[in-house]
Design a protein around this motif. Structure first.
Motif, PDB file in Angstrom:
ATOM      1  N   ARG A 225      47.125  34.267  41.167  1.00 41.38           N
ATOM      2  CA  ARG A 225      47.742  35.568  41.448  1.00 41.38           C
ATOM      3  C   ARG A 225      46.995  36.727  40.816  1.00 41.38           C
ATOM      4  NH1 ARG A 225      51.844  39.172  39.736  1.00 41.38           N
ATOM      5  NH2 ARG A 225      52.172  38.125  37.740  1.00 41.38           N
ATOM      6  N   LEU A 226      46.428  36.513  39.627  1.00 43.19           N
ATOM      7  CA  LEU A 226      45.907  37.635  38.852  1.00 43.19           C
ATOM      8  C   LEU A 226      44.383  37.751  38.798  1.00 43.19           C
ATOM      9  CD1 LEU A 226      48.414  37.502  35.856  1.00 43.19           C
ATOM     10  CD2 LEU A 226      48.466  39.029  37.840  1.00 43.19           C
ATOM     11  N   ALA A 227      43.655  36.730  39.231  1.00 41.63           N
ATOM     12  CA  ALA A 227      42.191  36.756  39.112  1.00 41.63           C
ATOM     13  C   ALA A 227      41.593  37.948  39.844  1.00 41.63           C
ATOM     14  CB  ALA A 227      41.597  35.456  39.635  1.00 41.63           C
ATOM     15  N   LYS A 228      42.017  38.159  41.076  1.00 44.14           N
ATOM     16  CA  LYS A 228      41.463  39.272  41.859  1.00 44.14           C
ATOM     17  C   LYS A 228      41.749  40.609  41.186  1.00 44.14           C
ATOM     18  CE  LYS A 228      41.397  41.285  46.490  1.00 44.14           C
ATOM     19  NZ  LYS A 228      41.935  41.207  47.880  1.00 44.14           N
ATOM     20  N   ARG A 229      42.969  40.752  40.651  1.00 45.34           N
ATOM     21  CA  ARG A 229      43.335  42.013  39.995  1.00 45.34           C
ATOM     22  C   ARG A 229      42.432  42.306  38.804  1.00 45.34           C
ATOM     23  NH1 ARG A 229      49.105  42.779  36.988  1.00 45.34           N
ATOM     24  NH2 ARG A 229      49.878  42.450  39.115  1.00 45.34           N
ATOM     25  N   TYR A 230      42.316  41.351  37.895  1.00 47.26           N
ATOM     26  CA  TYR A 230      41.588  41.609  36.657  1.00 47.26           C
ATOM     27  C   TYR A 230      40.076  41.684  36.860  1.00 47.26           C
ATOM     28  CZ  TYR A 230      45.979  40.820  34.178  1.00 47.26           C
ATOM     29  OH  TYR A 230      47.273  40.912  33.723  1.00 47.26           O
ATOM     30  N   PHE A 231      39.516  40.796  37.666  1.00 42.91           N
ATOM     31  CA  PHE A 231      38.069  40.800  37.855  1.00 42.91           C
ATOM     32  C   PHE A 231      37.605  41.987  38.696  1.00 42.91           C
ATOM     33  CE2 PHE A 231      38.215  35.986  37.148  1.00 42.91           C
ATOM     34  CZ  PHE A 231      37.886  36.127  35.813  1.00 42.91           C
ATOM     35  N   HIS A 232      38.515  42.523  39.484  1.00 41.96           N
ATOM     36  CA  HIS A 232      38.176  43.707  40.280  1.00 41.96           C
ATOM     37  C   HIS A 232      38.398  44.996  39.495  1.00 41.96           C
ATOM     38  CE1 HIS A 232      37.589  46.158  43.841  1.00 41.96           C
ATOM     39  NE2 HIS A 232      38.787  46.695  43.704  1.00 41.96           N
ATOM     40  N   ASN A 233      39.543  45.074  38.805  1.00 44.68           N
ATOM     41  CA  ASN A 233      39.923  46.334  38.157  1.00 44.68           C
ATOM     42  C   ASN A 233      39.266  46.572  36.800  1.00 44.68           C
ATOM     43  OD1 ASN A 233      41.582  47.282  40.187  1.00 44.68           O
ATOM     44  ND2 ASN A 233      43.448  46.412  39.340  1.00 44.68           N
ATOM     45  N   ASN A 234      39.210  45.556  35.958  1.00 45.73           N
ATOM     46  CA  ASN A 234      38.759  45.783  34.580  1.00 45.73           C
ATOM     47  C   ASN A 234      37.328  46.309  34.478  1.00 45.73           C
ATOM     48  OD1 ASN A 234      41.299  44.806  34.078  1.00 45.73           O
ATOM     49  ND2 ASN A 234      40.664  43.226  32.629  1.00 45.73           N
ATOM     50  N   PRO A 235      36.333  45.693  35.147  1.00 42.26           N
ATOM     51  CA  PRO A 235      34.970  46.232  35.057  1.00 42.26           C
ATOM     52  C   PRO A 235      34.859  47.644  35.638  1.00 42.26           C
ATOM     53  CG  PRO A 235      34.949  43.979  35.891  1.00 42.26           C
ATOM     54  CD  PRO A 235      36.373  44.436  35.910  1.00 42.26           C
ATOM     55  N   ARG A 236      35.566  47.888  36.739  1.00 39.15           N
ATOM     56  CA  ARG A 236      35.528  49.220  37.350  1.00 39.15           C
ATOM     57  C   ARG A 236      36.141  50.257  36.428  1.00 39.15           C
ATOM     58  NH1 ARG A 236      39.016  49.114  41.401  1.00 39.15           N
ATOM     59  NH2 ARG A 236      38.289  51.081  42.286  1.00 39.15           N
ATOM     60  N   PHE A 237      37.219  49.893  35.738  1.00 38.33           N
ATOM     61  CA  PHE A 237      37.832  50.832  34.803  1.00 38.33           C
ATOM     62  C   PHE A 237      36.861  51.204  33.684  1.00 38.33           C
ATOM     63  CE2 PHE A 237      40.024  51.701  30.806  1.00 38.33           C
ATOM     64  CZ  PHE A 237      40.798  52.807  31.171  1.00 38.33           C
ATOM     65  N   ILE A 238      36.200  50.218  33.117  1.00 39.38           N
ATOM     66  CA  ILE A 238      35.254  50.470  32.030  1.00 39.38           C
ATOM     67  C   ILE A 238      34.164  51.427  32.490  1.00 39.38           C
ATOM     68  CG2 ILE A 238      33.512  49.414  30.543  1.00 39.38           C
ATOM     69  CD1 ILE A 238      35.302  46.896  30.494  1.00 39.38           C
ATOM     70  N   LEU A 239      33.604  51.200  33.675  1.00 44.85           N
ATOM     71  CA  LEU A 239      32.535  52.059  34.192  1.00 44.85           C
ATOM     72  C   LEU A 239      33.034  53.475  34.441  1.00 44.85           C
ATOM     73  CD1 LEU A 239      30.757  49.639  36.697  1.00 44.85           C
ATOM     74  CD2 LEU A 239      29.822  50.540  34.557  1.00 44.85           C
ATOM     75  N   LYS A 240      34.181  53.589  35.106  1.00 47.98           N
ATOM     76  CA  LYS A 240      34.696  54.916  35.446  1.00 47.98           C
ATOM     77  C   LYS A 240      35.129  55.700  34.208  1.00 47.98           C
ATOM     78  CE  LYS A 240      36.299  54.186  40.208  1.00 47.98           C
ATOM     79  NZ  LYS A 240      35.771  55.437  40.767  1.00 47.98           N
ATOM     80  N   PHE A 241      35.818  55.029  33.279  1.00 47.39           N
ATOM     81  CA  PHE A 241      36.287  55.754  32.104  1.00 47.39           C
ATOM     82  C   PHE A 241      35.121  56.125  31.195  1.00 47.39           C
ATOM     83  CE2 PHE A 241      38.496  56.083  27.908  1.00 47.39           C
ATOM     84  CZ  PHE A 241      39.234  57.211  28.219  1.00 47.39           C
ATOM     85  N   SER A 242      34.089  55.290  31.127  1.00 47.03           N
ATOM     86  CA  SER A 242      32.880  55.646  30.367  1.00 47.03           C
ATOM     87  C   SER A 242      32.253  56.892  30.959  1.00 47.03           C
ATOM     88  CB  SER A 242      31.889  54.481  30.388  1.00 47.03           C
ATOM     89  OG  SER A 242      32.408  53.352  29.728  1.00 47.03           O
ATOM     90  N   GLY A 243      32.210  56.966  32.282  1.00 48.06           N
ATOM     91  CA  GLY A 243      31.676  58.152  32.938  1.00 48.06           C
ATOM     92  C   GLY A 243      32.496  59.392  32.655  1.00 48.06           C
ATOM     93  N   GLN A 244      33.832  59.232  32.587  1.00 49.76           N
ATOM     94  CA  GLN A 244      34.684  60.368  32.252  1.00 49.76           C
ATOM     95  C   GLN A 244      34.438  60.825  30.815  1.00 49.76           C
ATOM     96  OE1 GLN A 244      38.909  59.635  32.469  1.00 49.76           O
ATOM     97  NE2 GLN A 244      39.445  61.787  32.201  1.00 49.76           N
TER      98      GLN A 244
END
Length: 254
Positions: A225-244
């Protein structure tokens, strides 16, 4: 309204458990209608592709820092007293306060029997807790008859707080749509708290929660249930928030 920090265009309220409880108590006492979103990386990332959902988060009475990355973002923005306002913990604190205040509670969500089991478990833990009712919705939008049934049940039972145990973003969209339709003061979306406090799902150890590793524990518990959520969202969050943080991209906060 509490101060908010900007996390990718989502306003996360500067709170800890005590200030969140104080805000809830004040809203119940003054009959100030609103909904509360407990928001972590998943919610913030869902909002990046859904402008309506982002508006719902930003229109909340409180948008609490449910995940440790939200807390770390707050500290980076100069709020050292900001700490995690985790949905399951918030629910317990509000129930403890309700034993003295007489606040009335209604539980909406979960699989068949979960809302009733949750109410039973919480009553055992907080004997003076007033449970006004429960409602188990179908895994789809309510039809006209179901909506009428829910509204009538709420009207008769007169709860102060309606706890919503659906997944994000479903629970937030439900609250934004139904707050004007239901005779209740506050709606609080707490997702997995229904499963945790009913005993259906085991919570991560406290050290994993505090260190930001709860996602890993939950992934190991429910990988399909959760693999797609975490593997998709977590790396993208790190990249986007670092850019912010570096000023490479700005995210407007209304």
């Amino acid at each position: 309204m509490t101060k908010r920090i900007n996390v990718l265009g989502v306003g996360i309220s500067v709170l800890n458990l005590q200030t969140a409880l104080d805000a809830i108590a004040g809203a119940v006492k003054s009959r100030r209608k609103g909904y509360l979103c407990v928001t972590g990386v998943h919610g913030v990332m869902e909002a990046q592709a859904d402008a309506n959902f982002k508006n719902i988060l930003n229109g909340a009475f409180l948008c609490t820092p449910d995940g440790m990355p939200m807390v770390w973002a707050g500290k980076l923005n100069g709020h050292p007293a900001m700490s995690r306002v985790y949905g399951p913990d918030l629910m317990l604190d509000v129930c403890a306060w309700s034993e003295k205040s007489g606040c009335r509670h209604f539980f909406y969500g979960g699989a068949d029997g979960v809302a009733e089991l949750l109410a039973e478990k919480l009553k055992a833990k907080f004997p003076k807790l007033v449970v006004a009712g429960t409602f188990t919705p179908p895994f789809r939008a309510l039809n006209a008859d179901e909506e009428k049934e829910l509204a009538e049940q709420i009207r008769i039972s007169q709860p102060d707080i309606l706890w919503v145990g659906l997944s994000t973003p479903k629970q937030e969209k439900f609250m934004a749509e139904y707050l004007p339709k239901l005779a209740v003061t506050l709606m609080v979306g707490v997702g997995a708290a229904f499963d945790f406090h009913s005993g259906r799902v085991k919570q991560a150890p406290r050290w994993m929660q505090r260190s930001g590793l709860e996602w890993f524990y939950r992934l190991c518990s429910e990988p399909r249930r959760l693999a797609k959520r975490y593997f998709h969202n977590n790396p993208r969050f790190i990249l986007k928030f670092s850019g912010q943080l570096l000023g490479l991209k700005k995210y407007p906060l209304p």
